[in-house]
Design a protein around this motif. Structure first.
Motif, short mmCIF file in Angstrom:
data_model
loop_
_atom_site.label_atom_id
_atom_site.label_comp_id
_atom_site.label_asym_id
_atom_site.label_seq_id
_atom_site.Cartn_x
_atom_site.Cartn_y
_atom_site.Cartn_z
N ARG A 174 -11.24 -9.07 17.65
CA ARG A 174 -10.43 -9.13 16.43
C ARG A 174 -9.20 -10.00 16.65
NH1 ARG A 174 -9.96 -3.01 16.78
NH2 ARG A 174 -11.45 -3.41 18.47
N GLY A 175 -8.65 -10.50 15.54
CA GLY A 175 -7.40 -11.23 15.58
C GLY A 175 -6.22 -10.30 15.36
N VAL A 176 -5.03 -10.87 15.48
CA VAL A 176 -3.78 -10.13 15.29
C VAL A 176 -3.44 -10.10 13.80
CG1 VAL A 176 -1.31 -10.07 15.85
CG2 VAL A 176 -2.98 -10.75 17.59
N ARG A 177 -2.92 -8.97 13.33
CA ARG A 177 -2.40 -8.85 11.97
C ARG A 177 -0.87 -8.79 12.03
NH1 ARG A 177 -7.80 -9.19 12.26
NH2 ARG A 177 -8.88 -8.46 10.40
N ALA A 178 -0.24 -9.20 10.94
CA ALA A 178 1.19 -8.97 10.74
C ALA A 178 1.31 -7.96 9.62
CB ALA A 178 1.90 -10.26 10.39
N GLY A 179 2.28 -7.05 9.72
CA GLY A 179 2.37 -6.05 8.68
C GLY A 179 3.56 -5.15 8.82
N VAL A 180 3.45 -3.96 8.21
CA VAL A 180 4.55 -3.00 8.19
C VAL A 180 4.11 -1.72 8.89
CG1 VAL A 180 5.62 -3.95 6.13
CG2 VAL A 180 3.86 -2.20 5.88
N VAL A 181 5.09 -0.98 9.41
CA VAL A 181 4.82 0.21 10.20
C VAL A 181 5.84 1.28 9.87
CG1 VAL A 181 6.15 -0.71 12.15
CG2 VAL A 181 4.51 1.11 12.55
N VAL A 182 5.38 2.54 9.86
CA VAL A 182 6.27 3.71 9.78
C VAL A 182 5.75 4.72 10.80
CG1 VAL A 182 7.28 5.53 8.37
CG2 VAL A 182 6.70 3.33 7.33
N ARG A 183 6.65 5.12 11.72
CA ARG A 183 6.28 6.11 12.73
C ARG A 183 7.15 7.34 12.55
NH1 ARG A 183 7.06 3.96 18.53
NH2 ARG A 183 9.16 4.75 18.19
N GLY A 184 6.52 8.52 12.62
CA GLY A 184 7.25 9.76 12.40
C GLY A 184 6.94 10.32 11.03
N PRO A 185 7.59 11.42 10.64
CA PRO A 185 7.22 12.10 9.39
C PRO A 185 7.78 11.47 8.12
CG PRO A 185 8.95 13.32 10.52
CD PRO A 185 8.54 12.22 11.45
N ALA A 186 8.71 10.54 8.22
CA ALA A 186 9.38 10.02 7.02
C ALA A 186 8.47 9.12 6.20
CB ALA A 186 10.64 9.25 7.42
N THR A 187 8.82 8.94 4.93
CA THR A 187 8.21 7.94 4.06
C THR A 187 9.24 6.85 3.82
OG1 THR A 187 6.75 9.52 2.95
CG2 THR A 187 7.25 7.48 1.78
N ALA A 188 8.86 5.60 4.07
CA ALA A 188 9.76 4.46 3.92
C ALA A 188 9.29 3.58 2.77
CB ALA A 188 9.85 3.66 5.21
N ALA A 189 10.23 2.85 2.17
CA ALA A 189 9.93 1.99 1.03
C ALA A 189 10.16 0.53 1.39
CB ALA A 189 10.79 2.38 -0.17
N PHE A 190 9.16 -0.30 1.08
CA PHE A 190 9.23 -1.74 1.31
C PHE A 190 9.17 -2.45 -0.04
CE2 PHE A 190 7.38 0.26 5.00
CZ PHE A 190 7.99 -0.36 6.08
N GLU A 191 10.05 -3.44 -0.22
CA GLU A 191 10.14 -4.12 -1.50
C GLU A 191 9.24 -5.33 -1.59
OE1 GLU A 191 13.88 -4.83 -4.33
OE2 GLU A 191 13.90 -6.15 -2.57
N ASP A 192 8.95 -5.96 -0.45
CA ASP A 192 8.13 -7.17 -0.47
C ASP A 192 7.56 -7.42 0.92
OD1 ASP A 192 10.23 -8.33 1.08
OD2 ASP A 192 11.23 -9.01 -0.72
N PHE A 193 6.63 -8.37 0.98
CA PHE A 193 6.10 -8.86 2.26
C PHE A 193 5.69 -10.30 2.04
CE2 PHE A 193 2.72 -9.83 5.26
CZ PHE A 193 3.27 -9.39 6.45
N ARG A 194 6.12 -11.19 2.92
CA ARG A 194 5.81 -12.61 2.79
C ARG A 194 5.32 -13.13 4.14
NH1 ARG A 194 8.23 -12.99 -2.09
NH2 ARG A 194 10.18 -11.84 -2.36
N LEU A 195 4.35 -14.04 4.07
CA LEU A 195 3.82 -14.66 5.28
C LEU A 195 3.51 -16.11 4.98
CD1 LEU A 195 1.29 -13.13 7.77
CD2 LEU A 195 1.01 -15.47 7.00
N VAL A 196 4.05 -17.02 5.80
CA VAL A 196 3.78 -18.43 5.65
C VAL A 196 3.38 -19.00 7.00
CG1 VAL A 196 5.30 -18.76 3.67
CG2 VAL A 196 6.22 -19.05 5.98
N VAL A 197 2.44 -19.94 6.99
CA VAL A 197 2.03 -20.61 8.21
C VAL A 197 3.14 -21.55 8.65
CG1 VAL A 197 0.39 -22.27 9.18
CG2 VAL A 197 -0.42 -20.39 7.74
N GLY A 198 3.41 -21.59 9.94
CA GLY A 198 4.45 -22.45 10.48
C GLY A 198 5.75 -21.69 10.66
N GLU A 199 6.77 -22.42 11.13
CA GLU A 199 8.06 -21.82 11.39
C GLU A 199 8.92 -21.90 10.14
OE1 GLU A 199 9.79 -22.58 15.35
OE2 GLU A 199 8.24 -24.11 15.49
N LYS A 200 9.80 -20.91 9.99
CA LYS A 200 10.69 -20.86 8.84
C LYS A 200 12.09 -20.51 9.30
CE LYS A 200 11.38 -18.50 4.42
NZ LYS A 200 10.90 -17.43 3.53
#
Length: 480
Positions: free
Chosen positions: A454-480
């Motif tokens: 398999r390849g590597v994924r980029a993403g979001v993580v929450v560890r522990g009992p809490a619920t966290a809120a994410f407003e957006d996620f962006r991914l672009v090829v190359g450096e920014k």
């Protein structure tokens, strides 16, 4: 098909091409893609989007999509609970689903994989599959056996078609795709080592007048080899369009290799006067310029998550979309609850906006991560009043750097991957106008992240009992 889409299979239904591919240990199982031209693909869903078949637990490999009458069939491989690898089948009245699983068809002691349906010269339906002997340092016969019309059971006796016997095939042959052309059955197959930086995969072909043989391997095998752009081409499906013939197969982009994974590639071939397929230069064609993948720009609008998102198949997270937010509930495992997205190159930039980071209590963290599998991960997270950069390697967690959490209602977290091996994380409390590194936080070596298949994924993580809120996620090829 940019991204990690191994073992692609394709069929034409009406005026649309439908494809699927290996999802392995990422859920949902088996992506469903459609295209009008074989080159522009849209991911529209999954064969098993919510619930896995009760008999299977992991290794969702090598689905083959086919249409017969009004039904679409998916023959697939999965690991049988308490057993070995098996070939199963599911069906649907529409290629987009929903699919009904019919259970496993065959599971040998060494494992059975890579099922492919084919009718013989008498219109009898057969299942073709590989005995996974290489898992035991044994040969890998390709078998054929009658399949009842309900697709629920094999009948009669199995017949061996061929096995790994040529030096270039190494310890296996697998991934057979058949086509009937000018009175011959042609079996396109893969051989040797499929995966990782030392892969040796290539494609061969054999033919026979009758489905059950005798089979003759082409004396010019392998017919599809490496070039400077695409590495280890193999395991695909033959498809014809406008009187031109193609193999949709996977290969590694030489610039990203195992970090992105095996991508879907279309290679054209012609039939020689002697009746054998010939790929120009014995390699995958190389376009003058490859189209750049579209940037990922996820605002989490609507009520359902886009089909691009994935999770570990045995650790499906609890999440919801509300008012333009992704709300992800943590898990206690060291890797936490994760949602990952395909990457398209070895160098890319991903960002996410974490809401109310100061309200994440001690014992929980949330943030952005580079994801290999549940045992291997690198993340920048907030929680318990701290920012932490940490890595998980072979199940062991190490905190690399930490700092007090800034007072901000929004925190933008950024991951920059360089050449697939160097991962740099930083953060911004002003919406990305200025960026800050944690103390002594050099780029992390993530060469260990990708699993063997398999390849590597980029993403979001929450560890522990809490619920966290994410407003957006962006991914672009190359450096920014």
């Amino acid at each position: 098909m940019p991204g990690d889409f191994p073992d692609p299979s394709v069929t034409k239904i009406g005026d649309t091409y439908w494809a699927t591919a290996t999802s392995s240990n990422w859920g949902p199982a088996f992506p469903l893609l459609k295209s009008k031209n074989l080159t522009d693909w849209e991911l529209v869903g999954h064969v098993f989007p919510n619930q896995l078949p009760a008999w299977a637990d992991y290794y969702f490999w090598a689905p083959e999509i086919s249409q017969e009458g009004s039904k679409t069939y998916i023959y697939y491989t999965a690991h049988q609970r308490g057993g070995t690898l098996a070939v199963g089948v599911a069906s649907a009245d529409n290629p987009a689903g929903p699919y009904r699983d019919h259970g496993p068809l065959v599971s040998q002691p060494a494992g059975s994989i890579d099922g492919f349906p084919m009718r013989d010269e008498n219109n009898q339906l057969y299942l073709i599959w590989k005995e996974d002997g290489n898992s035991r340092n044994e040969p890998t016969p390709i078998w054929a056996q009658r399949l009842n019309e309900e697709r629920t059971a094999l009948v009669g006796e199995k017949v061996e078609l061929f096995r790994n016997s040529a030096p270039w095939e190494g310890n296996l042959v697998e991934g057979v795709s058949m086509v009937l052309h000018d009175g011959y059955y042609y079996a396109f197959y893969a051989a040797n080592g499929c995966c990782g930086p030392g892969c040796t995969y290539a494609t061969g072909v054999a033919r026979a007048r009758k489905l059950t043989g005798p089979w003759e391997k082409y004396d010019r095998n392998p017919v599809l080899l490496n070039n400077n752009t695409w590495k280890c081409p193999g395991h695909g499906t033959v498809v014809e369009r406008n009187n031109r013939w193609y193999l949709l197969h996977h290969a590694y982009d030489a610039q990203s290799q195992q970090y992105v994974g095996r991508q879907g590639v279309l290679s054209e071939f012609k039939w020689t006067a002697a009746g054998w397929p010939e790929f120009q230069g014995n390699s995958t064609p190389v376009a003058a310029t490859l189209p750049a993948p579209r940037p990922v720009n996820e605002e989490f609008q609507g009520s359902t998550l886009a089909p691009d998102w994935q999770w570990p198949v045995e650790q499906k997270p609890t999440f919801s979309l509300r008012s333009g937010q992704l709300q992800l509930t943590g898990r206690p495992e060291p890797s936490g609850a994760v949602l990952g997205h395909h990457t398209y190159a070895a160098t890319y930039t991903a960002t996410t906006t974490l809401l109310q980071p100061g309200q994440i209590p001690a014992g929980s963290v949330a943030g952005i991560a580079a994801l290999g599998d549940p045992q291997n991960e690198i993340a920048l997270t907030a929680g318990g009043g701290q920012l932490q950069l940490w890595q998980l390697e072979k199940g062991q967690t190490k905190v690399l750097s930490a700092a007090p959490l800034p007072a901000a209602t929004r925190l933008t977290l950024r991951l920059r991957a360089q050449a697939g091996t160097a991962y740099q994380f930083d953060w911004s409390s002003d919406g990305g106008k200025t960026w800050q590194l944690l103390p002594n936080s050099a780029a992390v070596n993530g060469a260990y992240l990708p699993p063997w298949d398999r390849g590597v994924r980029a993403g979001v993580v929450v560890r522990g009992p809490a619920t966290a809120a994410f407003e957006d996620f962006r991914l672009v090829v190359g450096e920014k």
